[in-house]
Scaffold this active site. Sequence first.
Site, PDB file in Angstrom:
ATOM      1  N   GLY A 153     -20.919  26.540 -16.707  1.00 49.58           N
ATOM      2  CA  GLY A 153     -20.185  26.464 -17.989  1.00 49.58           C
ATOM      3  C   GLY A 153     -21.216  26.211 -19.624  1.00 49.58           C
ATOM      4  N   ILE A 154     -19.740  25.589 -20.191  1.00 51.96           N
ATOM      5  CA  ILE A 154     -20.302  24.724 -21.463  1.00 51.96           C
ATOM      6  C   ILE A 154     -20.081  23.719 -21.846  1.00 51.96           C
ATOM      7  CG2 ILE A 154     -18.705  25.476 -22.804  1.00 51.96           C
ATOM      8  CD1 ILE A 154     -19.867  25.523 -25.386  1.00 51.96           C
ATOM      9  N   GLY A 155     -20.880  22.589 -21.792  1.00 49.26           N
ATOM     10  CA  GLY A 155     -20.434  20.756 -22.047  1.00 49.26           C
ATOM     11  C   GLY A 155     -21.649  20.110 -21.943  1.00 49.26           C
ATOM     12  N   GLY A 156     -21.048  19.021 -21.657  1.00 49.64           N
ATOM     13  CA  GLY A 156     -23.088  17.874 -21.246  1.00 49.64           C
ATOM     14  C   GLY A 156     -23.158  18.575 -19.873  1.00 49.64           C
TER      15      GLY A 156
ATOM     16  N   GLU B  75     -19.150  34.002 -17.692  1.00 49.44           N
ATOM     17  CA  GLU B  75     -18.711  34.758 -18.902  1.00 49.44           C
ATOM     18  C   GLU B  75     -19.137  34.831 -20.010  1.00 49.44           C
ATOM     19  OE1 GLU B  75     -14.706  33.351 -18.327  1.00 49.44           O
ATOM     20  OE2 GLU B  75     -15.462  32.551 -20.128  1.00 49.44           O
TER      21      GLU B  75
ATOM     22  N   GLY C 237     -12.518  32.622 -17.273  1.00 48.96           N
ATOM     23  CA  GLY C 237     -12.549  32.803 -16.341  1.00 48.96           C
ATOM     24  C   GLY C 237     -13.000  32.227 -14.971  1.00 48.96           C
TER      25      GLY C 237
ATOM     26  N   LYS D 225     -10.241   6.601 -26.013  1.00 50.53           N
ATOM     27  CA  LYS D 225     -10.311   5.983 -27.632  1.00 50.53           C
ATOM     28  C   LYS D 225     -10.006   4.181 -27.863  1.00 50.53           C
ATOM     29  CE  LYS D 225     -10.063  10.140 -29.855  1.00 50.53           C
ATOM     30  NZ  LYS D 225      -9.066  10.598 -31.064  1.00 50.53           N
TER      31      LYS D 225
END
Length: 449
Positions: A222-225, A247, A345, A372
Amino acid sequence: MDFRKEYEQKLTTPEEAAKVVKSGDWIDYGHASTVPTLVDRAIAARAEELEDINIRALLVFHPLAIYEANERVGRKVFTMNSWHFGGTERKRAAEGDAFFIPMRFYELPYFYRREDEVERVDVAVLAVSTMDENGNFSFGMGASHSTETVRRAKYVILEENPNIPHTFGLFDDVVNIRDVDAVVKSDAPMDVMGNSTPSETDKKIADLIIPMIPSGATIQIGIGGLPDAVGAGIVDSDLHDLGVHTEMYVDSMVKMAKAGKITGKYKTVNRGKQVFAFGAGSQEMYDYVDHNPAIATASVDYVNDPKVIMAHDNFISINTAIQVDLMGQVSAESTGFRHISGTGGQLDFVIGAYRSNGGKSIVALNATHTDKKGNVTSNIVQSFKPGTIVTDPRSAVHYIATEYGIYNFKGKSTWQRAEALVNLAHPDFRDELIQQAEEMGIWRQSNKR
Protein backbone atom coordinates in the site's frame (compact mmCIF):
# COMPACT_ATOMS: atom_id res chain seq x y z
CA MET A 1 -9.99 5.47 -40.87
CA ASP A 2 -8.54 8.96 -40.58
CA PHE A 3 -8.16 9.26 -36.79
CA ARG A 4 -6.49 12.65 -37.03
CA LYS A 5 -9.39 14.11 -39.01
CA GLU A 6 -11.91 12.84 -36.48
CA TYR A 7 -9.72 14.24 -33.70
CA GLU A 8 -9.72 17.69 -35.30
CA GLN A 9 -13.50 17.58 -35.66
CA LYS A 10 -13.95 16.82 -31.95
CA LEU A 11 -11.32 19.23 -30.64
CA THR A 12 -12.94 22.06 -28.68
CA THR A 13 -12.49 24.45 -25.78
CA PRO A 14 -13.26 23.62 -22.13
CA GLU A 15 -16.07 26.18 -22.17
CA GLU A 16 -17.73 24.64 -25.23
CA ALA A 17 -17.36 21.13 -23.84
CA ALA A 18 -18.92 22.17 -20.52
CA LYS A 19 -22.07 23.41 -22.25
CA VAL A 20 -23.36 19.83 -22.48
CA VAL A 21 -23.84 19.74 -18.69
CA LYS A 22 -27.40 20.42 -17.52
CA SER A 23 -29.10 20.61 -14.15
CA GLY A 24 -29.68 17.25 -12.51
CA ASP A 25 -26.79 15.53 -14.32
CA TRP A 26 -24.49 12.89 -12.90
CA ILE A 27 -20.90 13.55 -14.01
CA ASP A 28 -17.98 11.16 -13.64
CA TYR A 29 -14.61 12.81 -12.99
CA GLY A 30 -12.58 9.61 -13.00
CA HIS A 31 -9.97 9.06 -10.32
CA ALA A 32 -6.46 10.09 -9.28
CA SER A 33 -4.56 11.12 -12.42
CA THR A 34 -7.65 10.98 -14.66
CA VAL A 35 -9.47 13.72 -12.69
CA PRO A 36 -9.88 16.75 -15.00
CA THR A 37 -8.71 20.30 -14.38
CA LEU A 38 -9.80 22.61 -17.21
CA VAL A 39 -13.26 21.17 -17.79
CA ASP A 40 -13.84 21.15 -14.03
CA ARG A 41 -13.19 24.91 -14.04
CA ALA A 42 -15.48 25.42 -17.02
CA ILE A 43 -18.32 23.47 -15.41
CA ALA A 44 -17.82 25.37 -12.14
CA ALA A 45 -18.04 28.68 -14.02
CA ARG A 46 -21.63 27.80 -14.94
CA ALA A 47 -22.70 27.36 -11.29
CA GLU A 48 -25.13 30.30 -11.35
CA GLU A 49 -27.23 28.68 -14.09
CA LEU A 50 -27.09 25.08 -12.81
CA GLU A 51 -28.49 23.12 -9.88
CA ASP A 52 -28.35 19.61 -8.39
CA ILE A 53 -25.21 18.36 -10.15
CA ASN A 54 -23.79 15.12 -8.71
CA ILE A 55 -20.18 14.22 -9.39
CA ARG A 56 -18.56 10.83 -8.87
CA ALA A 57 -14.81 10.49 -8.40
CA LEU A 58 -12.13 8.59 -6.53
CA LEU A 59 -9.02 9.89 -4.76
CA VAL A 60 -8.97 13.51 -5.90
CA PHE A 61 -5.50 14.95 -5.29
CA HIS A 62 -5.94 18.56 -6.43
CA PRO A 63 -8.47 21.26 -5.42
CA LEU A 64 -11.62 21.23 -7.54
CA ALA A 65 -13.25 24.39 -8.85
CA ILE A 66 -16.73 23.01 -8.18
CA TYR A 67 -16.20 23.40 -4.43
CA GLU A 68 -15.22 27.04 -4.82
CA ALA A 69 -18.27 27.52 -7.04
CA ASN A 70 -20.57 26.32 -4.26
CA GLU A 71 -19.06 28.94 -1.99
CA ARG A 72 -19.28 31.62 -4.67
CA VAL A 73 -22.98 31.19 -5.36
CA GLY A 74 -23.88 30.40 -1.75
CA ARG A 75 -25.67 27.12 -2.43
CA LYS A 76 -24.85 23.44 -3.00
CA VAL A 77 -24.88 23.26 -6.78
CA PHE A 78 -22.30 20.47 -6.91
CA THR A 79 -22.16 17.41 -4.66
CA MET A 80 -19.17 15.08 -4.67
CA ASN A 81 -19.88 11.37 -4.34
CA SER A 82 -16.56 9.65 -3.72
CA TRP A 83 -15.66 5.98 -4.04
CA HIS A 84 -12.57 6.54 -1.86
CA PHE A 85 -11.75 9.64 0.16
CA GLY A 86 -8.50 11.53 -0.24
CA GLY A 87 -7.54 14.70 1.60
CA THR A 88 -9.78 16.90 -0.56
CA GLU A 89 -12.88 14.80 0.03
CA ARG A 90 -12.21 14.52 3.78
CA LYS A 91 -12.09 18.29 4.09
CA ARG A 92 -15.18 18.86 1.99
CA ALA A 93 -17.21 16.17 3.74
CA ALA A 94 -17.17 18.39 6.83
CA GLU A 95 -18.69 21.17 4.70
CA GLY A 96 -21.44 18.95 3.34
CA ASP A 97 -20.00 19.02 -0.19
CA ALA A 98 -18.76 15.40 -0.30
CA PHE A 99 -20.21 12.01 0.58
CA PHE A 100 -18.80 8.50 0.51
CA ILE A 101 -20.02 5.58 -1.64
CA PRO A 102 -19.22 2.23 0.05
CA MET A 103 -17.72 -0.39 -2.24
CA ARG A 104 -15.09 -3.09 -2.67
CA PHE A 105 -12.82 -1.75 -5.38
CA TYR A 106 -12.87 -5.09 -7.22
CA GLU A 107 -16.61 -4.68 -7.79
CA LEU A 108 -16.56 -1.10 -9.11
CA PRO A 109 -16.56 -1.92 -12.85
CA TYR A 110 -19.55 -4.20 -12.22
CA PHE A 111 -21.46 -1.25 -10.76
CA TYR A 112 -21.11 0.58 -14.07
CA ARG A 113 -22.26 -2.45 -16.05
CA ARG A 114 -25.45 -2.78 -14.02
CA GLU A 115 -27.93 0.00 -14.53
CA ASP A 116 -29.63 -0.56 -11.17
CA GLU A 117 -26.40 0.23 -9.28
CA VAL A 118 -24.80 3.20 -11.04
CA GLU A 119 -28.07 4.55 -12.39
CA ARG A 120 -26.53 6.70 -15.12
CA VAL A 121 -23.48 8.57 -16.35
CA ASP A 122 -24.70 11.67 -18.16
CA VAL A 123 -21.21 13.04 -18.77
CA ALA A 124 -17.78 11.48 -18.27
CA VAL A 125 -14.77 13.79 -18.10
CA LEU A 126 -11.37 12.09 -17.97
CA ALA A 127 -7.79 13.30 -18.28
CA VAL A 128 -5.75 11.08 -20.62
CA SER A 129 -2.45 10.95 -22.47
CA THR A 130 -1.99 12.28 -26.02
CA MET A 131 -3.57 10.34 -28.88
CA ASP A 132 -1.36 7.82 -30.69
CA GLU A 133 -1.30 6.98 -34.40
CA ASN A 134 -4.11 4.45 -33.90
CA GLY A 135 -6.48 7.00 -32.40
CA ASN A 136 -6.02 5.69 -28.85
CA PHE A 137 -5.61 7.73 -25.68
CA SER A 138 -3.94 5.94 -22.78
CA PHE A 139 -5.61 6.18 -19.38
CA GLY A 140 -2.08 6.56 -18.03
CA MET A 141 -2.04 5.78 -14.33
CA GLY A 142 -5.81 5.30 -14.18
CA ALA A 143 -7.08 2.20 -15.99
CA SER A 144 -9.09 0.93 -13.00
CA HIS A 145 -12.75 1.39 -14.06
CA SER A 146 -12.23 4.05 -16.75
CA THR A 147 -13.34 1.87 -19.67
CA GLU A 148 -16.64 1.04 -17.99
CA THR A 149 -17.20 4.72 -17.19
CA VAL A 150 -16.76 5.63 -20.86
CA ARG A 151 -19.04 2.81 -21.98
CA ARG A 152 -21.88 3.96 -19.73
CA ALA A 153 -21.54 7.68 -20.44
CA LYS A 154 -24.00 9.46 -22.71
CA TYR A 155 -21.34 12.06 -23.51
CA VAL A 156 -17.55 11.65 -23.19
CA ILE A 157 -15.10 14.54 -22.81
CA LEU A 158 -11.35 13.93 -22.72
CA GLU A 159 -8.68 16.30 -21.41
CA GLU A 160 -5.71 15.35 -23.55
CA ASN A 161 -2.54 16.05 -21.59
CA PRO A 162 1.06 15.38 -22.70
CA ASN A 163 2.14 15.29 -19.04
CA ILE A 164 0.18 12.08 -18.48
CA PRO A 165 2.40 9.05 -19.14
CA HIS A 166 1.47 6.50 -21.76
CA THR A 167 1.20 3.11 -20.11
CA PHE A 168 0.82 -0.26 -21.77
CA GLY A 169 -1.96 -2.51 -20.56
CA LEU A 170 -3.28 -6.03 -20.49
CA PHE A 171 -6.70 -4.69 -21.57
CA ASP A 172 -9.09 -1.77 -20.92
CA ASP A 173 -6.15 0.64 -20.88
CA VAL A 174 -7.14 2.99 -23.74
CA VAL A 175 -10.09 4.87 -25.19
CA ASN A 176 -10.38 5.42 -28.94
CA ILE A 177 -11.30 8.72 -30.58
CA ARG A 178 -14.34 6.98 -32.11
CA ASP A 179 -15.85 6.61 -28.61
CA VAL A 180 -15.31 10.24 -27.65
CA ASP A 181 -17.57 13.25 -28.14
CA ALA A 182 -15.18 16.08 -27.33
CA VAL A 183 -11.45 16.59 -26.77
CA VAL A 184 -9.92 19.47 -24.83
CA LYS A 185 -6.20 20.17 -24.84
CA SER A 186 -4.58 20.61 -21.42
CA ASP A 187 -1.09 21.03 -20.05
CA ALA A 188 -2.03 20.82 -16.36
CA PRO A 189 0.79 19.26 -14.31
CA MET A 190 0.34 15.75 -12.97
CA ASP A 191 -0.69 15.52 -9.34
CA VAL A 192 2.54 14.69 -7.54
CA MET A 193 2.48 12.93 -4.20
CA GLY A 194 5.41 13.53 -1.91
CA ASN A 195 7.18 10.53 -0.46
CA SER A 196 6.36 9.67 3.14
CA THR A 197 9.13 9.62 5.70
CA PRO A 198 9.03 6.31 7.56
CA SER A 199 9.23 6.63 11.33
CA GLU A 200 11.49 4.49 13.49
CA THR A 201 8.39 2.50 14.43
CA ASP A 202 7.60 1.95 10.74
CA LYS A 203 11.12 0.61 10.26
CA LYS A 204 10.76 -1.79 13.20
CA ILE A 205 7.55 -3.20 11.73
CA ALA A 206 9.18 -3.48 8.30
CA ASP A 207 12.03 -5.44 9.87
CA LEU A 208 9.46 -7.98 11.09
CA ILE A 209 7.69 -8.22 7.74
CA ILE A 210 10.60 -8.52 5.32
CA PRO A 211 11.81 -11.94 6.61
CA MET A 212 8.33 -13.27 5.77
CA ILE A 213 8.79 -12.46 2.08
CA PRO A 214 10.57 -15.14 0.04
CA SER A 215 12.62 -14.34 -3.06
CA GLY A 216 10.48 -14.85 -6.15
CA ALA A 217 7.31 -13.73 -4.35
CA THR A 218 4.71 -11.45 -5.94
CA ILE A 219 3.95 -8.47 -3.75
CA GLN A 220 1.27 -5.87 -3.16
CA ILE A 221 2.20 -2.91 -0.98
CA GLY A 222 0.00 0.00 0.00
CA ILE A 223 0.93 3.65 0.42
CA GLY A 224 2.33 5.56 3.39
CA GLY A 225 5.31 5.60 5.72
CA LEU A 226 5.05 1.97 6.75
CA PRO A 227 4.79 0.51 3.22
CA ASP A 228 7.62 2.84 2.17
CA ALA A 229 9.71 1.40 5.00
CA VAL A 230 9.00 -2.10 3.69
CA GLY A 231 10.06 -1.04 0.20
CA ALA A 232 13.26 0.55 1.49
CA GLY A 233 13.98 -2.56 3.52
CA ILE A 234 13.56 -4.76 0.46
CA VAL A 235 16.01 -2.57 -1.46
CA ASP A 236 18.60 -3.18 1.28
CA SER A 237 17.79 -6.90 1.64
CA ASP A 238 18.98 -10.04 -0.12
CA LEU A 239 15.56 -10.56 -1.72
CA HIS A 240 15.54 -10.93 -5.48
CA ASP A 241 13.30 -11.68 -8.47
CA LEU A 242 10.16 -10.24 -6.91
CA GLY A 243 7.01 -9.63 -8.92
CA VAL A 244 4.38 -6.88 -8.64
CA HIS A 245 0.61 -7.27 -8.82
CA THR A 246 -0.98 -4.38 -6.98
CA GLU A 247 -4.04 -2.18 -6.89
CA MET A 248 -2.01 1.04 -6.60
CA TYR A 249 1.42 1.55 -8.12
CA VAL A 250 3.61 3.69 -5.87
CA ASP A 251 7.15 5.07 -5.64
CA SER A 252 8.49 2.28 -3.46
CA MET A 253 8.00 -0.11 -6.37
CA VAL A 254 10.04 2.09 -8.67
CA LYS A 255 12.87 2.13 -6.14
CA MET A 256 12.76 -1.66 -5.85
CA ALA A 257 12.70 -2.07 -9.62
CA LYS A 258 15.62 0.29 -10.16
CA ALA A 259 17.56 -1.59 -7.46
CA GLY A 260 17.11 -4.78 -9.47
CA LYS A 261 14.78 -6.42 -6.94
CA ILE A 262 11.83 -6.75 -9.32
CA THR A 263 12.03 -8.99 -12.37
CA GLY A 264 8.76 -10.93 -12.20
CA LYS A 265 10.54 -13.99 -13.64
CA TYR A 266 8.78 -16.34 -11.22
CA LYS A 267 5.31 -14.86 -11.47
CA THR A 268 2.76 -17.54 -12.26
CA VAL A 269 0.46 -14.93 -13.84
CA ASN A 270 1.65 -12.27 -16.32
CA ARG A 271 5.30 -13.26 -15.91
CA GLY A 272 7.70 -10.33 -16.14
CA LYS A 273 4.99 -7.68 -15.90
CA GLN A 274 4.34 -5.24 -13.07
CA VAL A 275 0.55 -5.17 -13.06
CA PHE A 276 -1.58 -2.46 -11.44
CA ALA A 277 -5.01 -0.79 -11.66
CA PHE A 278 -3.99 2.80 -10.96
CA GLY A 279 -1.10 4.75 -9.48
CA ALA A 280 0.09 8.05 -8.07
CA GLY A 281 3.42 9.34 -6.87
CA SER A 282 6.43 11.38 -7.89
CA GLN A 283 7.47 12.67 -11.28
CA GLU A 284 10.21 10.05 -11.18
CA MET A 285 7.54 7.38 -11.07
CA TYR A 286 5.58 8.88 -13.97
CA ASP A 287 8.76 9.05 -16.04
CA TYR A 288 9.55 5.43 -15.17
CA VAL A 289 6.19 4.01 -16.28
CA ASP A 290 5.95 6.09 -19.47
CA HIS A 291 6.16 3.68 -22.45
CA ASN A 292 7.75 1.08 -20.17
CA PRO A 293 7.04 -2.44 -21.51
CA ALA A 294 7.58 -3.93 -18.03
CA ILE A 295 4.47 -2.07 -16.85
CA ALA A 296 0.95 -3.37 -17.49
CA THR A 297 -2.26 -1.70 -16.36
CA ALA A 298 -5.66 -3.35 -16.32
CA SER A 299 -9.19 -2.94 -15.08
CA VAL A 300 -9.55 -3.26 -11.31
CA ASP A 301 -12.05 -6.11 -11.61
CA TYR A 302 -9.12 -8.14 -12.93
CA VAL A 303 -6.29 -6.79 -10.78
CA ASN A 304 -8.24 -7.03 -7.52
CA ASP A 305 -10.10 -10.22 -8.29
CA PRO A 306 -9.25 -12.60 -5.42
CA LYS A 307 -9.18 -15.47 -7.92
CA VAL A 308 -6.49 -13.69 -9.95
CA ILE A 309 -4.54 -12.80 -6.81
CA MET A 310 -4.62 -16.34 -5.47
CA ALA A 311 -3.42 -17.69 -8.84
CA HIS A 312 0.00 -16.18 -8.07
CA ASP A 313 2.28 -18.42 -6.02
CA ASN A 314 3.79 -16.84 -2.89
CA PHE A 315 1.62 -13.75 -3.03
CA ILE A 316 2.48 -11.35 -0.18
CA SER A 317 -0.03 -8.58 0.52
CA ILE A 318 0.98 -5.77 2.91
CA ASN A 319 -1.60 -3.21 3.98
CA THR A 320 -2.05 -0.79 6.85
CA ALA A 321 -4.81 -0.16 9.36
CA ILE A 322 -6.02 2.53 11.73
CA GLN A 323 -7.20 0.28 14.55
CA VAL A 324 -7.75 -3.38 15.45
CA ASP A 325 -10.20 -4.50 18.13
CA LEU A 326 -9.77 -7.40 20.54
CA MET A 327 -11.83 -9.66 18.30
CA GLY A 328 -9.30 -9.14 15.51
CA GLN A 329 -11.48 -6.91 13.34
CA VAL A 330 -9.58 -4.35 11.27
CA SER A 331 -10.62 -0.78 10.54
CA ALA A 332 -8.64 0.97 7.83
CA GLU A 333 -11.06 3.68 6.72
CA SER A 334 -12.73 5.59 9.55
CA THR A 335 -12.64 6.56 13.20
CA GLY A 336 -16.16 6.87 14.51
CA PHE A 337 -18.24 8.88 12.07
CA ARG A 338 -15.17 10.61 10.60
CA HIS A 339 -14.55 8.97 7.26
CA ILE A 340 -10.88 8.94 6.28
CA SER A 341 -10.34 6.80 3.16
CA GLY A 342 -12.31 3.74 2.00
CA THR A 343 -12.37 -0.03 1.79
CA GLY A 344 -10.55 0.13 -1.52
CA GLY A 345 -8.98 -3.20 -2.36
CA GLN A 346 -7.67 -4.15 1.06
CA LEU A 347 -10.23 -6.89 1.66
CA ASP A 348 -9.74 -8.19 -1.90
CA PHE A 349 -6.03 -8.69 -1.25
CA VAL A 350 -6.53 -10.03 2.28
CA ILE A 351 -8.74 -12.78 0.84
CA GLY A 352 -6.71 -13.44 -2.31
CA ALA A 353 -3.25 -13.49 -0.72
CA TYR A 354 -4.27 -16.01 1.94
CA ARG A 355 -5.58 -18.37 -0.75
CA SER A 356 -2.35 -18.13 -2.75
CA ASN A 357 0.00 -21.12 -2.66
CA GLY A 358 2.54 -19.97 -0.06
CA GLY A 359 0.82 -16.60 0.23
CA LYS A 360 0.42 -14.31 3.22
CA SER A 361 -1.79 -11.34 3.95
CA ILE A 362 -0.25 -8.93 6.46
CA VAL A 363 -2.09 -5.98 8.01
CA ALA A 364 0.34 -3.68 9.83
CA LEU A 365 -0.16 -0.73 12.15
CA ASN A 366 1.64 1.22 14.83
CA ALA A 367 0.65 0.08 18.30
CA THR A 368 -0.18 3.65 19.38
CA HIS A 369 -1.38 6.96 18.03
CA THR A 370 -0.21 10.38 19.23
CA ASP A 371 -2.59 13.27 18.56
CA LYS A 372 -1.72 16.92 17.98
CA LYS A 373 -1.85 17.62 21.71
CA GLY A 374 0.62 14.83 22.47
CA ASN A 375 -1.95 12.44 23.90
CA VAL A 376 -1.05 8.79 23.28
CA THR A 377 -3.77 6.19 22.73
CA SER A 378 -3.67 2.52 21.81
CA ASN A 379 -4.51 1.47 18.26
CA ILE A 380 -5.50 -1.92 19.65
CA VAL A 381 -8.81 -1.33 21.37
CA GLN A 382 -11.53 -3.24 23.15
CA SER A 383 -14.11 -2.22 20.56
CA PHE A 384 -14.48 0.44 17.91
CA LYS A 385 -16.27 3.73 18.43
CA PRO A 386 -19.82 3.82 17.07
CA GLY A 387 -19.70 4.55 13.36
CA THR A 388 -16.25 3.01 12.81
CA ILE A 389 -16.25 0.83 9.71
CA VAL A 390 -14.89 -2.73 9.79
CA THR A 391 -12.72 -3.06 6.68
CA ASP A 392 -11.56 -6.64 7.25
CA PRO A 393 -13.81 -8.98 9.25
CA ARG A 394 -12.10 -11.10 11.87
CA SER A 395 -12.82 -14.21 9.82
CA ALA A 396 -10.69 -12.91 6.93
CA VAL A 397 -7.66 -11.58 8.82
CA HIS A 398 -4.40 -13.52 8.41
CA TYR A 399 -1.35 -11.81 9.94
CA ILE A 400 -1.39 -8.64 12.04
CA ALA A 401 1.88 -6.83 12.79
CA THR A 402 2.93 -3.99 15.09
CA GLU A 403 6.37 -2.97 16.28
CA TYR A 404 5.94 -5.56 19.06
CA GLY A 405 5.54 -8.59 16.85
CA ILE A 406 3.57 -10.36 14.14
CA TYR A 407 0.92 -13.04 14.62
CA ASN A 408 -1.12 -15.46 12.48
CA PHE A 409 -4.81 -15.21 13.41
CA LYS A 410 -6.12 -17.97 11.18
CA GLY A 411 -7.67 -20.83 13.11
CA LYS A 412 -7.32 -19.08 16.46
CA SER A 413 -10.08 -18.83 19.06
CA THR A 414 -11.21 -15.59 20.67
CA TRP A 415 -8.99 -16.05 23.73
CA GLN A 416 -5.95 -16.79 21.57
CA ARG A 417 -6.65 -13.67 19.52
CA ALA A 418 -7.04 -11.57 22.64
CA GLU A 419 -3.75 -12.85 24.03
CA ALA A 420 -1.96 -12.16 20.74
CA LEU A 421 -3.38 -8.66 20.45
CA VAL A 422 -2.41 -7.80 24.01
CA ASN A 423 1.14 -8.88 23.17
CA LEU A 424 1.04 -6.73 20.00
CA ALA A 425 -0.12 -3.70 21.98
CA HIS A 426 2.11 -1.14 23.66
CA PRO A 427 3.10 -2.37 27.16
CA ASP A 428 1.48 0.69 28.78
CA PHE A 429 -1.96 -0.44 27.60
CA ARG A 430 -1.73 -4.20 28.13
CA ASP A 431 -3.19 -4.40 31.65
CA GLU A 432 -6.19 -2.33 30.61
CA LEU A 433 -6.72 -4.51 27.53
CA ILE A 434 -6.53 -7.66 29.67
CA GLN A 435 -9.22 -6.27 31.97
CA GLN A 436 -11.37 -5.42 28.95
CA ALA A 437 -10.86 -8.89 27.48
CA GLU A 438 -11.99 -10.39 30.80
CA GLU A 439 -15.12 -8.24 30.69
CA MET A 440 -15.78 -9.54 27.18
CA GLY A 441 -15.37 -13.16 28.27
CA ILE A 442 -12.44 -13.80 25.95
CA TRP A 443 -9.62 -14.02 28.51
CA ARG A 444 -8.70 -17.35 30.13
CA GLN A 445 -7.14 -17.65 33.54
CA SER A 446 -4.26 -19.52 31.92
CA ASN A 447 -3.54 -16.68 29.51
CA LYS A 448 -0.15 -15.04 29.83
CA ARG A 449 -0.04 -11.87 31.89
